[in-house]
Each structure stands twice: as C-alpha cells, then as structure tokens.
Enzyme design. Sequence first.
Site, mmCIF file in Angstrom:
data_model
loop_
_atom_site.group_PDB
_atom_site.id
_atom_site.type_symbol
_atom_site.label_atom_id
_atom_site.label_comp_id
_atom_site.label_asym_id
_atom_site.label_seq_id
_atom_site.Cartn_x
_atom_site.Cartn_y
_atom_site.Cartn_z
ATOM 1 N N LYS A 1 -2.004 77.176 149.458
ATOM 2 C CA LYS A 1 -2.747 77.184 150.729
ATOM 3 C C LYS A 1 -4.220 76.958 150.378
ATOM 4 C CE LYS A 1 -5.065 79.080 153.511
ATOM 5 N NZ LYS A 1 -6.392 78.551 153.841
ATOM 6 N N GLY B 1 -11.190 83.629 145.739
ATOM 7 C CA GLY B 1 -12.033 83.584 146.928
ATOM 8 C C GLY B 1 -12.950 84.784 146.957
ATOM 9 N N SER B 2 -13.366 85.162 148.144
ATOM 10 C CA SER B 2 -14.338 86.243 148.272
ATOM 11 C C SER B 2 -13.715 87.603 147.964
ATOM 12 C CB SER B 2 -14.901 86.257 149.691
ATOM 13 O OG SER B 2 -13.844 86.482 150.605
ATOM 14 N N THR B 3 -14.555 88.530 147.587
ATOM 15 C CA THR B 3 -14.092 89.900 147.317
ATOM 16 C C THR B 3 -13.494 90.518 148.577
ATOM 17 O OG1 THR B 3 -15.591 90.226 145.468
ATOM 18 C CG2 THR B 3 -14.951 92.213 146.677
ATOM 19 N N GLY C 1 -10.121 89.117 148.988
ATOM 20 C CA GLY C 1 -9.323 89.602 147.857
ATOM 21 C C GLY C 1 -8.782 91.000 148.130
ATOM 22 N N GLU D 1 -9.293 86.530 141.883
ATOM 23 C CA GLU D 1 -10.512 86.056 141.203
ATOM 24 C C GLU D 1 -11.568 85.961 142.276
ATOM 25 O OE1 GLU D 1 -10.770 85.718 138.064
ATOM 26 O OE2 GLU D 1 -8.661 85.778 137.514
ATOM 27 N N CYS E 1 -18.709 80.878 141.472
ATOM 28 C CA CYS E 1 -18.457 82.323 141.343
ATOM 29 C C CYS E 1 -19.241 82.906 140.188
ATOM 30 C CB CYS E 1 -16.965 82.571 141.154
ATOM 31 S SG CYS E 1 -16.266 81.636 139.780
ATOM 32 N N GLU F 1 -23.835 88.419 146.731
ATOM 33 C CA GLU F 1 -23.515 87.058 146.308
ATOM 34 C C GLU F 1 -23.985 86.094 147.402
ATOM 35 O OE1 GLU F 1 -19.398 85.675 146.356
ATOM 36 O OE2 GLU F 1 -19.725 84.752 144.407
HETATM 37 P P1 NAD Z 1 -12.683 83.076 151.196
HETATM 38 O O1 NAD Z 1 -12.305 84.406 150.655
HETATM 39 O O2 NAD Z 1 -13.314 83.020 152.519
HETATM 40 O O3 NAD Z 1 -11.409 82.118 151.271
HETATM 41 C C1 NAD Z 1 -10.578 81.893 150.151
HETATM 42 C C2 NAD Z 1 -9.200 81.522 150.637
HETATM 43 O O4 NAD Z 1 -8.646 82.637 151.340
HETATM 44 C C3 NAD Z 1 -9.158 80.342 151.611
HETATM 45 O O5 NAD Z 1 -8.013 79.566 151.357
HETATM 46 C C4 NAD Z 1 -9.046 81.023 152.965
HETATM 47 O O6 NAD Z 1 -8.415 80.230 153.948
HETATM 48 C C5 NAD Z 1 -8.191 82.225 152.624
HETATM 49 N N1 NAD Z 1 -8.369 83.344 153.551
HETATM 50 C C6 NAD Z 1 -9.475 83.687 154.245
HETATM 51 N N2 NAD Z 1 -9.238 84.763 155.012
HETATM 52 C C7 NAD Z 1 -7.938 85.105 154.812
HETATM 53 C C8 NAD Z 1 -7.092 86.130 155.335
HETATM 54 N N3 NAD Z 1 -7.528 87.023 156.206
HETATM 55 N N4 NAD Z 1 -5.822 86.172 154.887
HETATM 56 C C9 NAD Z 1 -5.358 85.290 153.981
HETATM 57 N N5 NAD Z 1 -6.103 84.290 153.484
HETATM 58 C C10 NAD Z 1 -7.382 84.203 153.881
HETATM 59 O O7 NAD Z 1 -13.591 82.426 150.053
HETATM 60 P P2 NAD Z 1 -14.335 81.014 150.073
HETATM 61 O O8 NAD Z 1 -15.508 81.127 150.967
HETATM 62 O O9 NAD Z 1 -13.344 79.917 150.306
HETATM 63 O O10 NAD Z 1 -14.807 80.876 148.544
HETATM 64 C C11 NAD Z 1 -15.961 81.438 148.050
HETATM 65 C C12 NAD Z 1 -15.674 82.695 147.252
HETATM 66 O O11 NAD Z 1 -14.753 82.394 146.202
HETATM 67 C C13 NAD Z 1 -16.898 83.257 146.575
HETATM 68 O O12 NAD Z 1 -16.959 84.644 146.772
HETATM 69 C C14 NAD Z 1 -16.663 82.931 145.108
HETATM 70 O O13 NAD Z 1 -17.320 83.787 144.210
HETATM 71 C C15 NAD Z 1 -15.192 83.024 144.998
HETATM 72 N N6 NAD Z 1 -14.682 82.306 143.826
HETATM 73 C C16 NAD Z 1 -14.280 83.028 142.734
HETATM 74 C C17 NAD Z 1 -13.842 82.368 141.584
HETATM 75 C C18 NAD Z 1 -13.424 83.143 140.354
HETATM 76 O O14 NAD Z 1 -12.809 82.548 139.475
HETATM 77 N N7 NAD Z 1 -13.723 84.428 140.241
HETATM 78 C C19 NAD Z 1 -13.787 80.977 141.564
HETATM 79 C C20 NAD Z 1 -14.200 80.270 142.690
HETATM 80 C C21 NAD Z 1 -14.638 80.953 143.819
#
Ligand code: NAD
Length: 495
Positions: free
Chosen positions: A189, A242-244, A247, A265, A299, A398
């Site tokens: 996804k 994605g975001s904390t 997560g 992550e 990230c 962040e």
């Molecule tokens: P996000 O958490 O908003 O979204 C990530 C994914 O989760 C997307 O596919 C989104 O559609 C999905 N998502 C969002 N809300 C959801 C929910 N309620 N239920 C299920 N899925 C949901 O993050 P973003 O804005 O896409 O990415 C940026 C973040 O990713 C930053 O915090 C960055 O630090 C982190 N990141 C971490 C790493 C790592 O390796 N640690 C790598 C890349 C990005």
Amino acid sequence: MNDVKGWHALAAAVKPETRLFIDGKFVDAVDGQRFATLNPANGKVIAEVARGNEKDIDLAVKAARRAYKSGVWSRMSPRGRMDVMYKIARLMEAHADEFALLDCLDMGKSISELTGGDVPFSILTFQYFAETIDKIEGAVTSTDPSALHMIVREPLGVVACVTPWNYPLMMAAWKAAPALAAGNSVILKPAEQSPLSALLLAKIFAEAGVPDGVFNVVNGFGEDAGKALALHMDVDKIGFTGSTEVGKLMMVYSGQSNMKKVTTECGGKSPQIVMPDADLDAAVSYAVNGIFTNQGEVCSAGSRLLVHDSIYDEFVSRFAGEAGRFQPGDPLDPATTMGPLVTREQQARVLSYIEAGKKEGGEVVIGGGTPAGLEAGNYVQPTLFKGVTEKMTIAREEIFGPVGAAIRFKSYDEAISIANNSIYGLASSVWTKDITTAHKAARDLEAGMVWINCYDHGDMTQPWGGYKQSGQGRDKCFETVLAHMQTKSVWINLG
Ligand code: NAD
C-alpha cells in the site's frame, strides 16, 4: 538521459498504469473510485489513480493467502525464487528512466537524485535479498542422543507493506524484497502522494514470473486502505515505514485485530556533532548534504547541527556559503539539486516550523521562506537557523523539510546530552579526529545508526532503523529476511 528537454519529452509522453494490481491482474477499484495525483512542481494532475478501500484490500489479502497456501512461491526452490528476483532487478534496470520519471513527477525529488540514488539502490535491494535466499539456515541443537531437535525457518504468510512518499520506489523495495525473499506473499500500500512507481514495479513482477497473487498493489488513502490492511484478520505482518504517529497506530491495529507482527521505521531528529578537532571542510560539506538532500524529506536527515562553541561561528558561516550548492528548481532538470516539497500541506507545515523558529528566538542565517519565481510549486528555500537551543520546537520536532538548526555546545558531555534529548533515535554522527572521542560517542549516542566522520554512508549490509520512537525492527541487512520468517521447533524422538 542527461538533458532537461529529453526528460520533459518523456514526461509528456508517459502513460502510467493507474489501476490496482491484484492476483496478477490490473483492475479498477471495486467501487470505481479514483483520486488525483499531483505534480508538486506545478500543481497539475499527473493521473487519476484507482482508489482502493477495504473491499479491494480484502480481495488482495485473499489472493495473497491463496498464493501462499498453494506454495507456488513459498515452496518454490530457493534457486527458483532467486532467479525470479534477479530477473526483477534486470527488468528494473531496463526501465530505470521510467521509474526515475514517475517518482520525480509524483513527489518532486530531483531527477539526478533518482537516477543516481533511488533507482540503482532499489535495484540493488532486489539483488541483495535475492542473494540471501539460499543462505537462510535453521539449526540442529545439542540434545540428548535420544532426540534430534531441528529449528527450521518458515515464512510468515501474508505480509502487508505500508510505505511513505519520500522514497517511493526505494521504500517499496526495502519492504517488499525481504518479505518476498523469505517466501511470503505481499500486499503493498504505497503512500497516496506517490502511487505510480509501485504499479510499474507490479508490471515488472508479472513479467519476471512472480506467480499471480504473490505481489499485489493497492493504492488508496491511509485511513481507509491502509487501516483496512492493518486491521485485516488474515494479514500476518505489517512492515511499516512512515511517521511515528501512524507507526503507533499500526501497533494499536495489530492489538485490535489478530496480533499480527509489526515492524515500524519512523521519524527522526538526528544530531550531527561537530567537535573542535573536526575536519571542518568535510564536516560542513556533509552537514549541508545531510539536511538538504531530498529537500530535507529524509527520515535520517541530520537536522540538528551540534557545533562546539569554539568553531560555531566559523561553521555556520561556512555552512551558509556551501548551502548554495542546493538550488530549488525544475526537478526534471538534471542540474537541479533541490525540488519542491511533496504537497502544499507539507510546504505549509515546513513554513510554519520556520515561523515557530523565528518566534522562539532562532536567527535565520539563510533561506527562511519560499524562493521567488517558483510559486506554482511547493518550494521552500534551503534554510539554516543559528542560536537554536534544545528547547525550541525546531530542535525537537521532525520538520521533514530543508531546515537545519545549529545548536551550540561547550563540552562533550553536553553534546551527548543534547543529542540524546529526543524522543527519536534514528541516526547520528560525530566529527572528530580523536579516536577515543569517536568510540565514546559511538557508545553514548542513543541511535540505531552512528556515523563517524561521515554522514549517510552505508550499504545493504547495514541494519537501518532506530532506537526509541524512531521505530522497531530494521530494514536492509540479512536480519530483515529473518524478521519475515518464524521458527519452528521439530523434536524427533530417537529413543
Ligand atoms: P505517514 O505516516 O503519514 O504515511 C505513511 C504510510 O502510512 C502511507 O502509505 C499512508 O497512506 C499510511 N497511513 C497513514 N495513515 C494511516 C492510518 N491511519 N492507517 C493505516 N495507514 C495509514 O508518513 P509519510 O508522511 O508518508 O512519510 C513521512 C514519514 O516517514 C516521516 O516521519 C519519515 O521520517 C518517515 N520515514 C521513515 C523512514 C525510516 O526508515 N525510518 C524512511 C522514510 C520515511
């Protein structure tokens, strides 16, 4: 390709796949819904993409489970699986320009970063995890002669990969490749801001001979498709980047459903510590790259620059001089070093952090707003604040944009204390010529990754992931394949 006209011609001609990929076929969403994906450089619609919801997720999970149970992939000989994954890598190479173009159009990073970074690293990811397949071993333990005890490793089953927009292809590769290498079926996804390259990946998977149902792509929004996947009773693991904030939701969804395994992550606020004996030329150069690469949407961005009092002013002024290497511009121009931010919302968010930095007493050294003449895109100037203290918002949260915060320290202990004063613990670095300081810092820093006299170096053997609220589990590295498997104890009575 190396000229801006060529890339624009390719962009004008490209007809990206926009449907979902379920059970080996491209299909429309069950409810027929679509959403627009926009080009962050000019706000124009690139394509209308099929928008999956819980019905499409359910179809994809069923297909994945069927494929898993049939053994077409999960019980394929290791060499057979390796051959298919190597073929994926070769086909990706053949489509490298198209991958670069799709991610460039979707999320705005510069085409040079894509052709020189994301795309080759994604190919390498499939090669690396292909290589692991026949290295996965179990064990025979030391038991009484009356028994034979074997520990065998088996795949988990159906793995959901939920990925962010900042490295669309690479995050898909980091998540899907180890899951597939371990013999699982996968549902990917992608982030709704960057849905296109995953569909090209699906096309290539089919061409490479990945059996139907083993790899599925369901685009859609987090709160419907993502949530439905994470709550699904027949998914065995969520691999999330994605975001904390989200997560943490993934862990809640697991607890509310079937206790599926979760790896996360997540975000970071990584410190780069510059000691007084640092090689300043190198430290400045890496610090600039560490925060401005990929518009700061990284990230592991080294967003907190912790600089010793005795070199602070010189460091800040050299940083300001060198930051000119990053110039916002047309991301399809190979000469461009900084593209727009992914969305208008992300631009507004980053600008609001810049305002908070000013209000709380930080001093803007460079940037601090939007560049002139690029108003159609979501651009933010490369920005550096000085006079930042660890309590300020821009030193704690962040930002996920091109904003660095230079913080002064007077002693090693103070530097470590500031560095570790964060809910995050993804990456860190220390610049020093003193071997004792370097080793001490490597021990003292609470982070999954410590770089000494460099930043963002690494290869596929490096476990990628964080301490504290930067998540749990690791990407890349051999450990990741094993994290997509479970052990089974087989005890044979020989008595
Ligand atoms: P996000 O958490 O908003 O979204 C990530 C994914 O989760 C997307 O596919 C989104 O559609 C999905 N998502 C969002 N809300 C959801 C929910 N309620 N239920 C299920 N899925 C949901 O993050 P973003 O804005 O896409 O990415 C940026 C973040 O990713 C930053 O915090 C960055 O630090 C982190 N990141 C971490 C790493 C790592 O390796 N640690 C790598 C890349 C990005």
